[in-house]
Design a protein around this motif. Structure first.
Motif, PDB file in Angstrom:
ATOM      1  N   GLY A  62      -3.118   6.952   7.442  1.00  0.00           N
ATOM      2  CA  GLY A  62      -1.809   7.588   7.563  1.00  0.00           C
ATOM      3  C   GLY A  62      -0.877   7.117   6.470  1.00  0.00           C
ATOM      4  N   GLY A  63       0.089   7.939   6.144  1.00  0.00           N
ATOM      5  CA  GLY A  63       1.041   7.541   5.112  1.00  0.00           C
ATOM      6  C   GLY A  63       2.172   8.536   4.975  1.00  0.00           C
ATOM      7  N   ALA A  64       3.133   8.167   4.161  1.00  0.00           N
ATOM      8  CA  ALA A  64       4.289   9.024   3.892  1.00  0.00           C
ATOM      9  C   ALA A  64       4.120   9.677   2.536  1.00  0.00           C
ATOM     10  CB  ALA A  64       5.579   8.209   3.918  1.00  0.00           C
ATOM     11  N   PHE A  65       4.172  11.001   2.503  1.00  0.00           N
ATOM     12  CA  PHE A  65       4.161  11.718   1.236  1.00  0.00           C
ATOM     13  C   PHE A  65       5.613  11.849   0.792  1.00  0.00           C
ATOM     14  CE2 PHE A  65       3.798  15.315  -1.659  1.00  0.00           C
ATOM     15  CZ  PHE A  65       2.671  14.960  -2.375  1.00  0.00           C
ATOM     16  N   ALA A  66       6.076  10.855   0.080  1.00  0.00           N
ATOM     17  CA  ALA A  66       7.493  10.772  -0.283  1.00  0.00           C
ATOM     18  C   ALA A  66       7.633   9.787  -1.437  1.00  0.00           C
ATOM     19  CB  ALA A  66       8.324  10.331   0.920  1.00  0.00           C
ATOM     20  N   THR A  67       8.851   9.537  -1.838  1.00  0.00           N
ATOM     21  CA  THR A  67       9.161   8.578  -2.893  1.00  0.00           C
ATOM     22  C   THR A  67       9.694   7.296  -2.262  1.00  0.00           C
ATOM     23  OG1 THR A  67       9.720  10.381  -4.404  1.00  0.00           O
ATOM     24  CG2 THR A  67      10.480   8.179  -5.003  1.00  0.00           C
ATOM     25  N   THR A  68       9.161   6.160  -2.682  1.00  0.00           N
ATOM     26  CA  THR A  68       9.599   4.883  -2.129  1.00  0.00           C
ATOM     27  C   THR A  68      10.964   4.493  -2.695  1.00  0.00           C
ATOM     28  OG1 THR A  68       8.556   3.560  -3.875  1.00  0.00           O
ATOM     29  CG2 THR A  68       7.192   4.172  -1.984  1.00  0.00           C
ATOM     30  N   GLU A  69      11.568   3.476  -2.118  1.00  0.00           N
ATOM     31  CA  GLU A  69      12.870   3.010  -2.591  1.00  0.00           C
ATOM     32  C   GLU A  69      12.784   2.471  -4.018  1.00  0.00           C
ATOM     33  OE1 GLU A  69      14.339   0.183   0.175  1.00  0.00           O
ATOM     34  OE2 GLU A  69      14.693   1.642   1.786  1.00  0.00           O
ATOM     35  N   SER A  70      11.606   2.004  -4.406  1.00  0.00           N
ATOM     36  CA  SER A  70      11.430   1.484  -5.766  1.00  0.00           C
ATOM     37  C   SER A  70      11.175   2.597  -6.784  1.00  0.00           C
ATOM     38  CB  SER A  70      10.270   0.486  -5.801  1.00  0.00           C
ATOM     39  OG  SER A  70       9.047   1.119  -5.459  1.00  0.00           O
ATOM     40  N   GLY A  71      11.045   3.851  -6.304  1.00  0.00           N
ATOM     41  CA  GLY A  71      10.830   4.982  -7.203  1.00  0.00           C
ATOM     42  C   GLY A  71       9.395   5.416  -7.339  1.00  0.00           C
ATOM     43  N   ALA A 120       2.293   7.011  -1.485  1.00  0.00           N
ATOM     44  CA  ALA A 120       3.003   5.843  -1.998  1.00  0.00           C
ATOM     45  C   ALA A 120       3.259   4.804  -0.915  1.00  0.00           C
ATOM     46  CB  ALA A 120       4.327   6.268  -2.637  1.00  0.00           C
ATOM     47  N   THR A 121       3.346   5.248   0.341  1.00  0.00           N
ATOM     48  CA  THR A 121       3.572   4.340   1.457  1.00  0.00           C
ATOM     49  C   THR A 121       2.527   4.595   2.534  1.00  0.00           C
ATOM     50  OG1 THR A 121       5.957   4.323   1.042  1.00  0.00           O
ATOM     51  CG2 THR A 121       5.223   3.557   3.192  1.00  0.00           C
ATOM     52  N   ALA A 122       1.742   3.592   2.851  1.00  0.00           N
ATOM     53  CA  ALA A 122       0.757   3.698   3.925  1.00  0.00           C
ATOM     54  C   ALA A 122       1.370   3.214   5.235  1.00  0.00           C
ATOM     55  CB  ALA A 122      -0.484   2.871   3.599  1.00  0.00           C
ATOM     56  N   VAL A 123       0.904   3.761   6.348  1.00  0.00           N
ATOM     57  CA  VAL A 123       1.394   3.358   7.670  1.00  0.00           C
ATOM     58  C   VAL A 123       0.194   3.044   8.561  1.00  0.00           C
ATOM     59  CG1 VAL A 123       3.493   4.753   7.458  1.00  0.00           C
ATOM     60  CG2 VAL A 123       1.467   5.722   8.540  1.00  0.00           C
ATOM     61  N   ASP A 124       0.430   2.227   9.573  1.00  0.00           N
ATOM     62  CA  ASP A 124      -0.627   1.880  10.522  1.00  0.00           C
ATOM     63  C   ASP A 124      -0.865   3.038  11.487  1.00  0.00           C
ATOM     64  OD1 ASP A 124      -1.224  -0.668   9.575  1.00  0.00           O
ATOM     65  OD2 ASP A 124       0.412  -1.592  10.705  1.00  0.00           O
ATOM     66  N   VAL A 125      -2.124   3.306  11.777  1.00  0.00           N
ATOM     67  CA  VAL A 125      -2.494   4.334  12.736  1.00  0.00           C
ATOM     68  C   VAL A 125      -3.539   3.775  13.697  1.00  0.00           C
ATOM     69  CG1 VAL A 125      -2.013   6.246  11.152  1.00  0.00           C
ATOM     70  CG2 VAL A 125      -4.290   5.246  11.204  1.00  0.00           C
ATOM     71  N   TRP A 161       4.880  13.404   6.549  1.00  0.00           N
ATOM     72  CA  TRP A 161       3.925  12.395   6.996  1.00  0.00           C
ATOM     73  C   TRP A 161       2.536  13.013   7.008  1.00  0.00           C
ATOM     74  CZ3 TRP A 161       5.805   7.575   7.462  1.00  0.00           C
ATOM     75  CH2 TRP A 161       7.184   7.443   7.663  1.00  0.00           C
ATOM     76  N   ILE A 162       1.555  12.223   6.612  1.00  0.00           N
ATOM     77  CA  ILE A 162       0.188  12.719   6.503  1.00  0.00           C
ATOM     78  C   ILE A 162      -0.762  11.829   7.299  1.00  0.00           C
ATOM     79  CG2 ILE A 162      -1.768  12.908   4.908  1.00  0.00           C
ATOM     80  CD1 ILE A 162       0.041  14.183   2.916  1.00  0.00           C
ATOM     81  N   ARG A 163      -1.642  12.499   8.058  1.00  0.00           N
ATOM     82  CA  ARG A 163      -2.746  11.806   8.720  1.00  0.00           C
ATOM     83  C   ARG A 163      -4.052  12.345   8.153  1.00  0.00           C
ATOM     84  NH1 ARG A 163      -3.387  11.741  14.723  1.00  0.00           N
ATOM     85  NH2 ARG A 163      -3.218  14.021  14.521  1.00  0.00           N
ATOM     86  N   LEU A 164      -4.950  11.458   7.794  1.00  0.00           N
ATOM     87  CA  LEU A 164      -6.233  11.834   7.230  1.00  0.00           C
ATOM     88  C   LEU A 164      -7.359  11.220   8.056  1.00  0.00           C
ATOM     89  CD1 LEU A 164      -5.470  11.028   3.477  1.00  0.00           C
ATOM     90  CD2 LEU A 164      -5.735  13.317   4.409  1.00  0.00           C
ATOM     91  N   ARG A 165      -8.333  12.034   8.419  1.00  0.00           N
ATOM     92  CA  ARG A 165      -9.551  11.498   9.007  1.00  0.00           C
ATOM     93  C   ARG A 165     -10.659  11.631   7.982  1.00  0.00           C
ATOM     94  NH1 ARG A 165     -11.324  14.259  14.313  1.00  0.00           N
ATOM     95  NH2 ARG A 165     -12.135  15.845  12.877  1.00  0.00           N
TER      96      ARG A 165
END
Length: 212
Positions: free
Chosen positions: A144-153, A170-175, A132-136
């Motif tokens: 914020g987001g996940a440094f990973a591969t999504t289910e869609s590839g 590939a996936t952003a998250v709310d922060v 998981w990554i947080r960027l200011r």
């Protein structure tokens, strides 16, 4: 410098094992050579190692088969396997060491040195680790987001040396817009957003990486 076609061909043949090794290595880890002169030195050094290892076999071929080849004008069929190994062996070794270095294998450091990555950026993101990554940003906002591969590839990605640093999550998250803390759903999982986010390093003031 080579003064004839034959001399130029001899130089190319001598440097080919090192070039194939470096190209296959950098195909796995990225272009970690700092420039043409550095890459040429690596070509020469790696070629010298391969030729030193092959010296006994080269001497036998020259002593036993070169006179026959000059008289008969033909090669034994199995010598084609030797010429194939001249190409395949450096490619295989470079690929194996490159993969080992990318995944942080301890044995690979015997060939690359303890710190082969040219920047901390390359060191952090080598090996395809998930987290998981947080960027200011310098603007003061948080991402914020996940440094990973999504289910869609779809895969998260970072640019490697010597390209300008940027990162795709590939996936952003709310922060939280003030503190950058992750926001969670009722079940305790991070609150995902649709789509990903692309950020240039020049816009980033702070980056935190949390192993998944």
């Amino acid at each position: 410098m080579p003064t004839s076609v034959q001399a130029a061909a001899a130089v190319v043949i001598c440097l080919m094992p090192g070039a194939l090794y470096i190209w296959s290595f950098e195909r796995q880890v990225g272009r970690w050579g700092v420039g043409l002169s550095d890459r040429l030195l690596r070509f020469v050094g790696a070629s010298a190692v391969f030729h030193a290892l092959a010296a006994p076999a080269s001497y036998v071929l020259w002593r036993e088969y070169w006179p026959v080849m000059r008289v008969a004008g033909a090669l034994p069929w199995w010598l084609w396997l030797v010429s194939g190994a001249y190409v395949v062996l450096p490619l295989s070794v470079g690929t194996a060491i490159g993969r080992g270095s990318r995944h942080g294998s301890p044995w690979a450091r015997y060939f690359t040195g303890p710190d082969p990555a040219p920047r901390a950026w390359d060191y952090l993101f080598q090996g395809g680790r998930d987290g998981w990554i947080r960027l200011r940003l310098k603007s003061g906002s948080w991402i914020g987001g996940a440094f990973a591969t999504t289910e869609s590839g779809l895969k998260s990605y970072t640019a490697g040396y010597p390209e300008p640093q940027d990162i795709f999550l590939a996936t952003a998250v709310d922060v939280d817009p003030e503190s950058g803390a992750f926001l969670f759903e009722a079940n305790g999982s991070p609150r995902l957003r649709s789509g990903g986010v692309l950020v240039r390093w020049e816009e980033v003031e702070y980056l935190e990486f949390i192993d998944a």
